[in-house]
Scaffold this motif. Structure first.
Motif, PDB file in Angstrom:
ATOM      1  N   MET A  53       3.486  -0.246  -7.287  1.00  0.00           N
ATOM      2  CA  MET A  53       1.818  -0.533  -6.624  1.00  0.00           C
ATOM      3  C   MET A  53       1.480   0.954  -6.051  1.00  0.00           C
ATOM      4  O   MET A  53       2.036  -0.377  -4.873  1.00  0.00           O
ATOM      5  CB  MET A  53       1.190  -1.214  -7.136  1.00  0.00           C
ATOM      6  N   THR A  54      -0.045   1.288  -5.631  1.00  0.00           N
ATOM      7  CA  THR A  54      -0.313   1.513  -4.265  1.00  0.00           C
ATOM      8  C   THR A  54      -1.420   0.353  -4.289  1.00  0.00           C
ATOM      9  O   THR A  54      -1.602   0.520  -5.187  1.00  0.00           O
ATOM     10  CB  THR A  54      -0.274   3.087  -4.256  1.00  0.00           C
ATOM     11  N   LEU A  55      -1.018  -0.195  -3.002  1.00  0.00           N
ATOM     12  CA  LEU A  55      -2.352  -1.006  -2.443  1.00  0.00           C
ATOM     13  C   LEU A  55      -3.859  -0.467  -1.545  1.00  0.00           C
ATOM     14  O   LEU A  55      -2.560  -0.621  -0.181  1.00  0.00           O
ATOM     15  CB  LEU A  55      -1.728  -2.171  -3.058  1.00  0.00           C
ATOM     16  N   ASP A  56      -4.544  -0.988  -0.780  1.00  0.00           N
ATOM     17  CA  ASP A  56      -5.681  -0.850  -0.418  1.00  0.00           C
ATOM     18  C   ASP A  56      -5.771  -2.416   0.592  1.00  0.00           C
ATOM     19  O   ASP A  56      -5.112  -2.969  -0.059  1.00  0.00           O
ATOM     20  CB  ASP A  56      -6.686  -0.339  -0.780  1.00  0.00           C
ATOM     21  N   ILE A  80       3.320  -0.766  -2.008  1.00  0.00           N
ATOM     22  CA  ILE A  80       3.337   0.678  -1.108  1.00  0.00           C
ATOM     23  C   ILE A  80       1.674   0.242  -0.639  1.00  0.00           C
ATOM     24  O   ILE A  80       0.842   0.451  -1.695  1.00  0.00           O
ATOM     25  CB  ILE A  80       3.418   2.058  -1.526  1.00  0.00           C
ATOM     26  N   MET A  81       1.658  -0.155   0.530  1.00  0.00           N
ATOM     27  CA  MET A  81      -0.046  -0.430   0.790  1.00  0.00           C
ATOM     28  C   MET A  81      -0.066   1.283   1.430  1.00  0.00           C
ATOM     29  O   MET A  81       0.401   1.702   2.217  1.00  0.00           O
ATOM     30  CB  MET A  81      -0.148  -1.452   1.930  1.00  0.00           C
ATOM     31  N   PHE A  82      -2.213   0.800   2.087  1.00  0.00           N
ATOM     32  CA  PHE A  82      -1.881   2.030   2.166  1.00  0.00           C
ATOM     33  C   PHE A  82      -3.284   1.619   3.347  1.00  0.00           C
ATOM     34  O   PHE A  82      -4.082   0.329   3.779  1.00  0.00           O
ATOM     35  CB  PHE A  82      -3.310   2.396   1.384  1.00  0.00           C
ATOM     36  N   SER A  83      -2.999   1.904   4.901  1.00  0.00           N
ATOM     37  CA  SER A  83      -3.548   1.294   5.558  1.00  0.00           C
ATOM     38  C   SER A  83      -4.169   2.246   6.392  1.00  0.00           C
ATOM     39  O   SER A  83      -3.508   2.847   7.288  1.00  0.00           O
ATOM     40  CB  SER A  83      -2.282   0.914   6.883  1.00  0.00           C
ATOM     41  N   GLU A  95       1.623  -8.031   7.983  1.00  0.00           N
ATOM     42  CA  GLU A  95       0.938  -9.518   7.628  1.00  0.00           C
ATOM     43  C   GLU A  95       1.724  -9.369   6.064  1.00  0.00           C
ATOM     44  O   GLU A  95       2.178  -9.852   5.504  1.00  0.00           O
ATOM     45  CB  GLU A  95       0.101 -10.226   7.624  1.00  0.00           C
ATOM     46  N   ALA A  96       0.842  -6.922   5.434  1.00  0.00           N
ATOM     47  CA  ALA A  96       1.471  -7.431   3.884  1.00  0.00           C
ATOM     48  C   ALA A  96       2.824  -7.746   3.680  1.00  0.00           C
ATOM     49  O   ALA A  96       3.867  -7.863   2.507  1.00  0.00           O
ATOM     50  CB  ALA A  96       0.835  -5.953   3.654  1.00  0.00           C
ATOM     51  N   LEU A  97       3.902  -6.778   4.998  1.00  0.00           N
ATOM     52  CA  LEU A  97       4.843  -6.625   5.301  1.00  0.00           C
ATOM     53  C   LEU A  97       6.299  -7.983   4.881  1.00  0.00           C
ATOM     54  O   LEU A  97       6.930  -8.008   4.280  1.00  0.00           O
ATOM     55  CB  LEU A  97       5.977  -5.689   6.482  1.00  0.00           C
ATOM     56  N   GLU A  98       5.526  -8.471   5.394  1.00  0.00           N
ATOM     57  CA  GLU A  98       6.087 -10.334   5.986  1.00  0.00           C
ATOM     58  C   GLU A  98       6.109 -10.302   4.030  1.00  0.00           C
ATOM     59  O   GLU A  98       6.462 -11.631   3.900  1.00  0.00           O
ATOM     60  CB  GLU A  98       5.342 -10.826   6.611  1.00  0.00           C
ATOM     61  N   ALA A  99       4.503 -10.541   3.583  1.00  0.00           N
ATOM     62  CA  ALA A  99       4.570 -11.271   2.447  1.00  0.00           C
ATOM     63  C   ALA A  99       5.338 -10.474   1.202  1.00  0.00           C
ATOM     64  O   ALA A  99       5.100 -10.975   0.260  1.00  0.00           O
ATOM     65  CB  ALA A  99       3.018 -11.033   1.981  1.00  0.00           C
ATOM     66  N   GLY A 100       6.242  -9.379   2.080  1.00  0.00           N
ATOM     67  CA  GLY A 100       6.505  -8.415   0.204  1.00  0.00           C
ATOM     68  C   GLY A 100       6.554  -7.295   0.151  1.00  0.00           C
ATOM     69  O   GLY A 100       7.045  -7.185  -0.727  1.00  0.00           O
ATOM     70  N   ASP A 103       6.766  -1.026   1.771  1.00  0.00           N
ATOM     71  CA  ASP A 103       5.882  -0.366   2.815  1.00  0.00           C
ATOM     72  C   ASP A 103       4.972   0.471   2.938  1.00  0.00           C
ATOM     73  O   ASP A 103       3.913  -0.186   2.053  1.00  0.00           O
ATOM     74  CB  ASP A 103       7.043   1.146   2.416  1.00  0.00           C
ATOM     75  N   TYR A 104       4.696   0.659   3.851  1.00  0.00           N
ATOM     76  CA  TYR A 104       3.122   1.023   4.186  1.00  0.00           C
ATOM     77  C   TYR A 104       3.049   3.177   4.243  1.00  0.00           C
ATOM     78  O   TYR A 104       3.828   3.328   5.144  1.00  0.00           O
ATOM     79  CB  TYR A 104       2.195   0.735   4.947  1.00  0.00           C
ATOM     80  N   VAL A 105       1.795   3.230   3.674  1.00  0.00           N
ATOM     81  CA  VAL A 105       1.729   5.294   4.430  1.00  0.00           C
ATOM     82  C   VAL A 105       0.029   4.639   5.307  1.00  0.00           C
ATOM     83  O   VAL A 105      -0.494   3.878   4.904  1.00  0.00           O
ATOM     84  CB  VAL A 105       1.066   5.505   3.172  1.00  0.00           C
ATOM     85  N   THR A 106      -0.004   5.411   6.133  1.00  0.00           N
ATOM     86  CA  THR A 106      -1.063   5.584   7.098  1.00  0.00           C
ATOM     87  C   THR A 106      -2.215   6.070   6.448  1.00  0.00           C
ATOM     88  O   THR A 106      -1.639   7.781   6.353  1.00  0.00           O
ATOM     89  CB  THR A 106      -1.218   5.594   8.231  1.00  0.00           C
TER      90      THR A 106
END
Length: 347
Positions: A53-56, A80-83, A95-100, A103-106
């Motif tokens: 899942m990708t998530l804003d 994968i978070m979009f940040s 915080e999202a990485l700590e929550a599980g 990874d993230y994409v800028t």
């Protein structure tokens, strides 16, 4: 050939469409659902069972962090978070990485170059996510990880430096490792793959939570015991000798292995200063090979080297390549790493 499946969660239709185009430009991937908020996402997950899942990070109706904490125990999957690269965006992403989150994409800033970079980063991390060790990991919560522990007699270190490289999964791994470190440890230098803003906030969060001093490194800081120096985003971190003392060195030379900061640059700076024989080199979870060749060179100079094992790595990439090169002296689980450091400290 069966395609890998993704759902895209973002409150803006135009952004969802863009992300879908990026993902489906690769014939191995398919977007099987789109959601404008966490509630729609939850229903889609139950119905479609996507692989990723990708998530804003900014979602209406339910805080994205709360959503992750409720979702992942029931439906474990790479997220994968979009940040944004703003301070607020970086904070929420950490915080999202700590929550599980995996990874993230800028988010791109709108230039053609930033759009291409974000697309390539997303596709790379989608493939990384297929190797996510989510089922085998059981990290304690932040409160459990930071609870006071019984301390044994102080360790006497003959080794003068500890050098650490990490990438995907590294923020959690570093938090756990450093939680067991005290002021008797020699200077610890870390190259964690992370952009600007993120490293500043990451260091600040660790510094406020841990019993040792953690900071984003600046140029020409004298290296002190009980201190942790994190490479600033978009810069390399190295070691330099001025007179009889050792200092940090901050560089913005070319990327190495596609990264700045690069783990290899950190490790190779220690080799150039001929301090491998008085160091401990560590490579943690991460995708790719950054740090592997540098760790081998350190080992050949007399450095004692440690690699995180497969079972506790979020992505067993960097440690695997280092191990296969023969660069790893000791392969240990994350929760046994500080004990191993103490065991070999006087060698």
């Amino acid at each position: 050939m069966k395609k890998h499946t993704v759902i895209v969660v973002d409150d803006q239709r135009s952004v969802r469409s863009m992300i879908k185009r990026w993902i489906e430009s690769d014939p191995n991937w398919e977007v099987i659902g789109e959601a404008a908020n966490p509630y729609e996402a939850r229903d889609l997950i139950i119905e479609k069972l996507p692989e990723v899942m990708t998530l804003d990070v900014h979602m209406p109706g339910m805080d994205g962090i709360v959503f992750l904490k409720k979702l992942l125990p029931q439906y474990p999957m790479p997220v994968i978070m979009f940040s944004s690269s703003t301070t607020e965006g970086a904070n929420i992403t950490l915080e999202a990485l700590e929550a599980g989150a995996f990874d993230y994409v800028t988010k791109p800033i709108g230039t053609p170059e930033s759009l291409v970079e974000a697309k390539e980063d997303l596709l790379s991390k989608l493939y990384e996510s297929l190797n996510y060790n989510l089922a085998k990991l059981s990290f304690p919560s932040k409160s459990e990880a930071l609870s006071p522990k019984k301390t044994n007699a102080k360790t006497t270190f003959k080794r003068k430096f500890i050098l650490i490289g990490s990438s995907t999964g590294g923020t959690t791994a570093l938090r756990m490792l450093l939680n067991d470190v005290d002021e008797t440890f020699p200077p610890i230098l870390i190259a964690q793959h992370m952009p600007e803003n993120f490293t500043t906030l990451f260091a600040q969060r660790l510094n406020s939570d841990l019993k040792i001093h953690v900071k984003e490194a600046k140029d020409k800081e004298i290296l002190q015991s009980g201190h942790v120096y994190i490479a600033p985003g978009n810069y390399h971190l190295g070691i330099q000798k001025i007179g009889s003392e050792y200092y940090t060195q901050i560089l913005q030379t070319d990327k190495k292995n596609g990264h700045r900061p690069s783990v290899d640059v950190l490790f190779e700076s220690a080799i150039e200063q001929d301090i491998g024989g008085s160091s401990i080199g560590i490579i943690l979870t991460g995708m790719g090979s950054d740090g592997a060749s540098g760790l081998l060179k350190l080992k050949n100079q007399g450095c004692l080297t440690i690699g995180q094992d497969k079972e506790t790595s979020v992505v067993y990439g960097m440690p695997k390549v280092a191990h296969e090169l023969g660069a790893v002296t000791y392969q240990v689980p994350l929760n046994g790493m500080v004990d191993k450091i103490k065991e070999i400290a006087s060698l």
